[in-house]
Design a protein around this motif. Structure first.
Motif, PDB file in Angstrom:
ATOM      1  N   GLU A 127     -55.298 -82.240 -29.127  1.00 50.46           N
ATOM      2  CA  GLU A 127     -55.721 -83.639 -29.013  1.00 50.46           C
ATOM      3  C   GLU A 127     -55.807 -84.071 -27.550  1.00 50.46           C
ATOM      4  O   GLU A 127     -56.779 -84.705 -27.133  1.00 50.46           O
ATOM      5  CB  GLU A 127     -54.741 -84.548 -29.758  1.00 50.46           C
ATOM      6  CG  GLU A 127     -55.117 -86.019 -29.701  1.00 50.46           C
ATOM      7  CD  GLU A 127     -54.147 -86.908 -30.447  1.00 50.46           C
ATOM      8  OE1 GLU A 127     -54.347 -88.140 -30.428  1.00 50.46           O
ATOM      9  OE2 GLU A 127     -53.185 -86.388 -31.047  1.00 50.46           O
ATOM     10  N   ARG A 136     -49.226 -77.675 -31.717  1.00 50.75           N
ATOM     11  CA  ARG A 136     -50.613 -77.202 -31.714  1.00 50.75           C
ATOM     12  C   ARG A 136     -51.583 -78.380 -31.773  1.00 50.75           C
ATOM     13  O   ARG A 136     -52.560 -78.450 -31.019  1.00 50.75           O
ATOM     14  CB  ARG A 136     -50.855 -76.283 -32.913  1.00 50.75           C
ATOM     15  CG  ARG A 136     -50.159 -74.947 -32.861  1.00 50.75           C
ATOM     16  CD  ARG A 136     -50.692 -74.023 -33.943  1.00 50.75           C
ATOM     17  NE  ARG A 136     -49.937 -72.779 -34.019  1.00 50.75           N
ATOM     18  CZ  ARG A 136     -49.019 -72.528 -34.944  1.00 50.75           C
ATOM     19  NH1 ARG A 136     -48.738 -73.447 -35.861  1.00 50.75           N
ATOM     20  NH2 ARG A 136     -48.377 -71.378 -34.958  1.00 50.75           N
ATOM     21  N   ASN A 137     -51.319 -79.287 -32.688  1.00 49.55           N
ATOM     22  CA  ASN A 137     -52.203 -80.447 -32.859  1.00 49.55           C
ATOM     23  C   ASN A 137     -52.199 -81.338 -31.623  1.00 49.55           C
ATOM     24  O   ASN A 137     -53.244 -81.834 -31.186  1.00 49.55           O
ATOM     25  CB  ASN A 137     -51.780 -81.251 -34.087  1.00 49.55           C
ATOM     26  CG  ASN A 137     -51.962 -80.478 -35.387  1.00 49.55           C
ATOM     27  OD1 ASN A 137     -52.758 -79.548 -35.445  1.00 49.55           O
ATOM     28  ND2 ASN A 137     -51.220 -80.843 -36.412  1.00 49.55           N
ATOM     29  N   GLN A 168     -46.424 -76.692 -35.415  1.00 46.59           N
ATOM     30  CA  GLN A 168     -47.720 -77.189 -35.864  1.00 46.59           C
ATOM     31  C   GLN A 168     -48.073 -78.500 -35.172  1.00 46.59           C
ATOM     32  O   GLN A 168     -49.214 -78.718 -34.763  1.00 46.59           O
ATOM     33  CB  GLN A 168     -47.723 -77.388 -37.390  1.00 46.59           C
ATOM     34  CG  GLN A 168     -49.082 -77.777 -37.947  1.00 46.59           C
ATOM     35  CD  GLN A 168     -50.166 -76.759 -37.612  1.00 46.59           C
ATOM     36  OE1 GLN A 168     -49.989 -75.561 -37.826  1.00 46.59           O
ATOM     37  NE2 GLN A 168     -51.270 -77.218 -37.073  1.00 46.59           N
ATOM     38  N   ASP A 169     -47.071 -79.363 -35.026  1.00 46.66           N
ATOM     39  CA  ASP A 169     -47.286 -80.623 -34.306  1.00 46.66           C
ATOM     40  C   ASP A 169     -47.695 -80.345 -32.862  1.00 46.66           C
ATOM     41  O   ASP A 169     -48.582 -81.015 -32.315  1.00 46.66           O
ATOM     42  CB  ASP A 169     -46.018 -81.483 -34.322  1.00 46.66           C
ATOM     43  CG  ASP A 169     -45.743 -82.079 -35.699  1.00 46.66           C
ATOM     44  OD1 ASP A 169     -46.665 -82.116 -36.538  1.00 46.66           O
ATOM     45  OD2 ASP A 169     -44.593 -82.500 -35.922  1.00 46.66           O
TER      46      ASP A 169
END
Length: 204
Positions: free
Chosen positions: A40, A35-36, A32-33
């Motif tokens: 970004e 993906r973020n 998930q990190d």
């Protein structure tokens, strides 16, 4: 101390399951990190969409042609739900002398790493290599999969006195990287690692 039958085995099993759950949770958080993080980084980059090829390009140098300067770059393409990261090396000269480089040496005070361009013809074309004369000078460029130069970029960001040598059969040119170049490569290496974690998908 007295234990009921099976209690120790149950405790071990519970501990093992707990560790497995924590590992799964940590992996999920890592994905998930990733993906973020990739969203970004890409969100801060200029993008240009080719409506014919149905591809969106994220180019750190902005829209239009590559700047007339010797530099190491990376950029990202997005098509059919997949991301494709590329490495792009540029040697620009305002003169008429040619290096016709067919080998690149990524050098620091601590280590060297070489990349020989496959299937290149006389240092001019093939294997991602291209040469082009434009108004005011000439370009020699290499456009290749980021994975091919990842190790070289890693050498540069982890060492001191980083230099890229463009080497041909008879001539060579050394480019000493600036702190801005190093920051750019660090961002690219970080982005590539995050993209790997999500199998080069922009979205689920």
């Amino acid at each position: 101390c007295v234990y009921a039958h099976g209690t120790r085995d149950d405790d071990k099993k519970g501990a093992t399951q707990g560790k497995a759950k924590n590992a799964t949770d940590n992996k999920a958080n890592s994905v998930q990190d990733a993906r973020n993080n990739k969203i970004e980084v890409l969100g801060k980059m200029p993008e240009d969409t080719d409506t014919v090829e149905k591809t969106t390009w994220y180019k750190p140098w902005g829209s239009g042609s590559i700047p007339a300067a010797t530099k190491p770059y990376w950029y990202v393409g997005y098509k059919e739900s997949k991301l494709n990261m590329r490495a792009y090396l540029v040697h620009f000269s305002g003169g008429w002398d040619w290096v016709f480089w067919e080998k690149i040496i990524f050098s620091t005070a601590e280590k060297n790493w070489e990349y020989k361009i496959p299937s290149v013809f006389a240092g001019q074309s093939g294997g991602g290599k291209s040469t082009q004369i434009v108004m005011g000078g000439k370009y020699e460029t290499l456009d290749t999969d980021f994975a091919n130069l990842k190790e070289g970029y890693t050498v540069l960001v982890n060492g001191t006195n980083p230099i890229i040598r463009f080497e041909g059969d008879k001539h060579k040119f050394d480019y000493k990287l600036t702190s801005t170049d190093i920051d750019h490569l660090k961002t690219g290496l970080f982005l590539y690692d995050e993209m790997e974690k999500v199998k080069f998908k922009l979205k689920d």
